[in-house]
Scaffold this motif. Sequence first.
Motif, PDB file in Angstrom:
ATOM      1  N   ARG A 100      24.129 -50.952  17.233  1.00 56.17           N
ATOM      2  CA  ARG A 100      25.302 -50.539  17.991  1.00 56.17           C
ATOM      3  C   ARG A 100      26.376 -49.959  17.075  1.00 56.17           C
ATOM      4  NH1 ARG A 100      25.953 -55.558  22.262  1.00 56.17           N
ATOM      5  NH2 ARG A 100      24.261 -54.925  23.641  1.00 56.17           N
ATOM      6  N   ILE A 146      25.943 -48.429  14.203  1.00 57.10           N
ATOM      7  CA  ILE A 146      25.496 -47.101  13.755  1.00 57.10           C
ATOM      8  C   ILE A 146      25.603 -46.102  14.890  1.00 57.10           C
ATOM      9  CG2 ILE A 146      23.466 -45.788  13.014  1.00 57.10           C
ATOM     10  CD1 ILE A 146      22.651 -48.313  11.416  1.00 57.10           C
ATOM     11  N   ALA A 147      25.239 -46.510  16.116  1.00 54.86           N
ATOM     12  CA  ALA A 147      25.287 -45.600  17.265  1.00 54.86           C
ATOM     13  C   ALA A 147      26.723 -45.175  17.586  1.00 54.86           C
ATOM     14  CB  ALA A 147      24.660 -46.271  18.478  1.00 54.86           C
ATOM     15  N   ARG A 148      27.686 -46.066  17.376  1.00 57.35           N
ATOM     16  CA  ARG A 148      29.089 -45.720  17.635  1.00 57.35           C
ATOM     17  C   ARG A 148      29.606 -44.664  16.676  1.00 57.35           C
ATOM     18  NH1 ARG A 148      30.639 -51.548  17.966  1.00 57.35           N
ATOM     19  NH2 ARG A 148      29.918 -52.100  20.029  1.00 57.35           N
ATOM     20  N   ARG A 149      29.110 -44.674  15.458  1.00 59.07           N
ATOM     21  CA  ARG A 149      29.548 -43.699  14.462  1.00 59.07           C
ATOM     22  C   ARG A 149      29.059 -42.302  14.778  1.00 59.07           C
ATOM     23  NH1 ARG A 149      29.225 -46.220   8.446  1.00 59.07           N
ATOM     24  NH2 ARG A 149      30.665 -47.933   8.793  1.00 59.07           N
ATOM     25  N   SER A 150      27.945 -42.216  15.456  1.00 56.21           N
ATOM     26  CA  SER A 150      27.353 -40.902  15.757  1.00 56.21           C
ATOM     27  C   SER A 150      28.044 -40.220  16.910  1.00 56.21           C
ATOM     28  CB  SER A 150      25.881 -41.055  16.103  1.00 56.21           C
ATOM     29  OG  SER A 150      25.191 -41.612  15.013  1.00 56.21           O
TER      30      SER A 150
END
Length: 83
Positions: free
Chosen positions: A77, A79-83
Amino acid sequence: MGLGLLLSIIIGGLAGWIASMIMKADTGLITNIVLGIVGALVLNVLLQLIGIYAAERIVPQLVVGILGACLLIFGFRAIARRS
């Protein structure tokens, strides 16, 4: 010795399912199994680096699997928020 392949899959699935409930993640059966097994492997390695060894029994490995799967979900989660 270890838990064996079939028991590892069962414990991994249970650990992944519990972790998905704790983290409120919508994952399927295969993902739960993978999360539980990989989570247990990752957390066992991290714990061994600091000198803690979880017993090769069902309950300790279930706890390690749950915590490890929660850690993986949290990391994914983040890592996904950074994208």
